[in-house]
Design a protein around this motif. Sequence first.
Motif, PDB file in Angstrom:
ATOM      1  N   PHE A 183     -15.286 -41.258  30.946  1.00  0.00           N
ATOM      2  CA  PHE A 183     -15.158 -40.362  29.806  1.00  0.00           C
ATOM      3  C   PHE A 183     -14.082 -40.888  28.850  1.00  0.00           C
ATOM      4  N   GLY A 184     -14.401 -40.902  27.557  1.00  0.00           N
ATOM      5  CA  GLY A 184     -13.490 -41.423  26.555  1.00  0.00           C
ATOM      6  C   GLY A 184     -13.754 -42.867  26.186  1.00  0.00           C
ATOM      7  N   GLY A 185     -14.611 -43.552  26.955  1.00  0.00           N
ATOM      8  CA  GLY A 185     -14.917 -44.943  26.678  1.00  0.00           C
ATOM      9  C   GLY A 185     -15.844 -45.105  25.484  1.00  0.00           C
ATOM     10  N   THR A 186     -15.832 -46.307  24.910  1.00  0.00           N
ATOM     11  CA  THR A 186     -16.663 -46.635  23.757  1.00  0.00           C
ATOM     12  C   THR A 186     -17.178 -48.060  23.892  1.00  0.00           C
ATOM     13  N   LEU A 187     -18.024 -48.447  22.944  1.00  0.00           N
ATOM     14  CA  LEU A 187     -18.546 -49.814  22.944  1.00  0.00           C
ATOM     15  C   LEU A 187     -17.424 -50.832  22.787  1.00  0.00           C
ATOM     16  N   LEU A 188     -16.412 -50.491  21.980  1.00  0.00           N
ATOM     17  CA  LEU A 188     -15.278 -51.399  21.827  1.00  0.00           C
ATOM     18  C   LEU A 188     -14.534 -51.566  23.146  1.00  0.00           C
ATOM     19  N   GLY A 189     -14.369 -50.467  23.868  1.00  0.00           N
ATOM     20  CA  GLY A 189     -13.732 -50.561  25.182  1.00  0.00           C
ATOM     21  C   GLY A 189     -14.535 -51.419  26.139  1.00  0.00           C
ATOM     22  N   CYS A 190     -15.869 -51.341  26.040  1.00  0.00           N
ATOM     23  CA  CYS A 190     -16.726 -52.187  26.873  1.00  0.00           C
ATOM     24  C   CYS A 190     -16.445 -53.659  26.598  1.00  0.00           C
ATOM     25  N   VAL A 212     -23.136 -56.716  32.378  1.00  0.00           N
ATOM     26  CA  VAL A 212     -23.671 -55.983  31.238  1.00  0.00           C
ATOM     27  C   VAL A 212     -22.829 -54.720  31.083  1.00  0.00           C
ATOM     28  N   MET A 213     -22.005 -54.691  30.033  1.00  0.00           N
ATOM     29  CA  MET A 213     -21.032 -53.615  29.827  1.00  0.00           C
ATOM     30  C   MET A 213     -21.661 -52.530  28.956  1.00  0.00           C
ATOM     31  N   LEU A 214     -22.271 -51.544  29.601  1.00  0.00           N
ATOM     32  CA  LEU A 214     -23.076 -50.530  28.925  1.00  0.00           C
ATOM     33  C   LEU A 214     -22.219 -49.432  28.299  1.00  0.00           C
ATOM     34  N   ASP A 215     -22.526 -49.108  27.054  1.00  0.00           N
ATOM     35  CA  ASP A 215     -21.878 -47.985  26.365  1.00  0.00           C
ATOM     36  C   ASP A 215     -22.685 -46.719  26.666  1.00  0.00           C
ATOM     37  N   GLU A 216     -22.021 -45.702  27.205  1.00  0.00           N
ATOM     38  CA  GLU A 216     -22.726 -44.469  27.546  1.00  0.00           C
ATOM     39  C   GLU A 216     -22.182 -43.255  26.789  1.00  0.00           C
ATOM     40  N   HIS A 217     -21.577 -43.478  25.636  1.00  0.00           N
ATOM     41  CA  HIS A 217     -21.005 -42.321  24.951  1.00  0.00           C
ATOM     42  C   HIS A 217     -21.862 -41.878  23.766  1.00  0.00           C
ATOM     43  N   LEU A 218     -21.844 -40.561  23.556  1.00  0.00           N
ATOM     44  CA  LEU A 218     -22.542 -39.888  22.462  1.00  0.00           C
ATOM     45  C   LEU A 218     -21.567 -38.914  21.821  1.00  0.00           C
ATOM     46  N   PRO A 219     -21.910 -38.316  20.673  1.00  0.00           N
ATOM     47  CA  PRO A 219     -21.076 -37.234  20.148  1.00  0.00           C
ATOM     48  C   PRO A 219     -20.916 -36.074  21.133  1.00  0.00           C
ATOM     49  N   THR A 220     -21.863 -35.927  22.051  1.00  0.00           N
ATOM     50  CA  THR A 220     -21.808 -34.830  23.023  1.00  0.00           C
ATOM     51  C   THR A 220     -20.961 -35.159  24.250  1.00  0.00           C
ATOM     52  N   GLY A 221     -20.471 -36.369  24.352  1.00  0.00           N
ATOM     53  CA  GLY A 221     -19.690 -36.777  25.525  1.00  0.00           C
ATOM     54  C   GLY A 221     -20.257 -38.059  26.102  1.00  0.00           C
ATOM     55  N   THR A 222     -20.404 -38.105  27.411  1.00  0.00           N
ATOM     56  CA  THR A 222     -21.041 -39.252  28.071  1.00  0.00           C
ATOM     57  C   THR A 222     -22.404 -38.819  28.587  1.00  0.00           C
ATOM     58  N   GLN A 348     -14.923 -32.886  27.968  1.00  0.00           N
ATOM     59  CA  GLN A 348     -15.430 -33.158  29.312  1.00  0.00           C
ATOM     60  C   GLN A 348     -16.293 -32.034  29.851  1.00  0.00           C
ATOM     61  N   MET A 349     -15.858 -30.788  29.705  1.00  0.00           N
ATOM     62  CA  MET A 349     -16.638 -29.667  30.239  1.00  0.00           C
ATOM     63  C   MET A 349     -17.956 -29.508  29.490  1.00  0.00           C
ATOM     64  N   ALA A 350     -17.900 -29.623  28.164  1.00  0.00           N
ATOM     65  CA  ALA A 350     -19.118 -29.543  27.377  1.00  0.00           C
ATOM     66  C   ALA A 350     -20.055 -30.704  27.701  1.00  0.00           C
ATOM     67  N   SER A 351     -19.469 -31.870  27.989  1.00  0.00           N
ATOM     68  CA  SER A 351     -20.276 -33.037  28.333  1.00  0.00           C
ATOM     69  C   SER A 351     -21.099 -32.784  29.590  1.00  0.00           C
ATOM     70  N   PHE A 352     -20.502 -32.138  30.576  1.00  0.00           N
ATOM     71  CA  PHE A 352     -21.265 -31.789  31.783  1.00  0.00           C
ATOM     72  C   PHE A 352     -22.459 -30.918  31.424  1.00  0.00           C
ATOM     73  N   ASP A 353     -22.252 -29.922  30.555  1.00  0.00           N
ATOM     74  CA  ASP A 353     -23.360 -29.043  30.169  1.00  0.00           C
ATOM     75  C   ASP A 353     -24.456 -29.834  29.460  1.00  0.00           C
ATOM     76  N   TRP A 354     -24.083 -30.758  28.589  1.00  0.00           N
ATOM     77  CA  TRP A 354     -25.085 -31.527  27.856  1.00  0.00           C
ATOM     78  C   TRP A 354     -25.900 -32.431  28.778  1.00  0.00           C
TER      79      TRP A 354
END
Length: 490
Positions: A183-190, A212-222, A348-354
């Motif tokens: 959580f909090g990661g981005t493509l740049l962090g990858c 393969v360093m996959l980006d898994e973040h969205l506006p909704t979280g991960t 983080q909590m909202a991300s779980f719901d999404w």
Amino acid sequence: VHAPISGRLLIFLVKGTTAKHISINEFDPNATWVAAREVHDLAPGAAIDIDTDRRAYPKGFSALAPGNYQVQALLDVHHNYTYSGRTPGDLVSPILTLTQWTPGQGPEPELSLDTVVPPRTPRKLTPAQQIAVTPLRLAEDQSTPLTHFWGRPTYIRAWVILPPGYRHHPKRHYPTVYWTHGFGGTLLGCKFMGMRIYQRMAAGKMPPMLWVMLDEHLPTGTHEFANSVNNGPWGSALTTEYIPWLQSHYRALPHARDRYLQGHSSGGWATLQLQINYPKIFGGTWSTSPDPSDFHNFTGPDLYAPHANVYHQPDGKPWPLVRMHGKVIATFEQFAKLERVLGPYGGQMASFDWVFSPRGANGKPEPMFDRTTGDVNPKVVAYWRKHYDLAHILKTTWPQRGPYLKGKIHLYVGTADTFYLNESARLLDAVLTKLHADAHFDFRKGRTHMNLYELHGDHLALLDTIAAQMYLTAYPKAKKWKPLANIKLP
């Protein structure tokens, strides 16, 4: 700014007069007070009032005692502060010092959003890092099902790390590791994590493999590469589209036994669920400190208990969520209520719901728990259990999945995990032991979420061991790769 602008207006306040920067610290949740209001089409030069009692944390500002305070405003134009903090394009005010201020008395502070957060300056690379950039390739592929789901072009993106010698041995193919961030990661962090991995391979600390360093973040979280009614079919897109596409562009060994998964925290859960849900696609996962995999312990609360509540234990005590050095520094309730003020999604909590929840009549994911009371919604939890409780899925589908999963699940977690994730991991371990899954769990004594990988000052040492285990899984008769293959970490 020369045009009307919209976003979430956040007012941050801290006690004292010496702060040079004001922001939220979720590991000290009451240090900064925050109030929020949605703003729509605010014209340049226009003024707007905000009621700092209406939507505020930890309390309305009127509860503050008289004293010296500093306050700053931020307009979160992308609605992503909850995930990323300040980002380019946000508007901020100077820090205003309030001396001997009494809330509600005298003129209210006036703040001017007169500074735009600038684009990030590229990080200056060391000579070794500059060398490590050379073998990195940005690999992005538009997904048909994800594009259809979102109604706009949607891509899976990753940085591919070519092992040393890749270009000098054009006929050689390599095992592949699919890694993803927490959580909090981005493509740049990858990208920067990939550079560190390349440096370790070049130094002989890790065997030569494709990463393969996959980006898994969205506006909704991960999105955690899970198929979700809210985020879309990320798991299907990865396994049916992206992996075949990537293997057509890079010299990856083609068999499932040579394809591995690795990630930490939310990335740990993502890689764990990918192995479980696609056991014929991957040859093993090495997941570390994964988010809860058995919802009988969701960082503490048992979501299946009668009248379950994530804020209060049955005896009324608050559920802790974050600990450091044996001391509780944040509760589940503090974390959730702060997040509610910062923004409706991306936390983080909202991300779980999404990821986990069914979609409600309003088109949004149904919340697993009431943000005001902490009461759990049994209907939503039943949906979570059926689709995302990995321990439950394994127990109920082992005859179908078991033959393809035996010996493939490897999990590392600290016994002092910062977010109590070791307890859920123990429940999963018990389930897999009962199923005779030949899983490998390593509970590292005294280690936390943050120092799990560390050894002798090397913060990525565990990664060397994991990589060696993967390599020897791909080449069980190999005798060339010796470094760190059998090291026992304390």
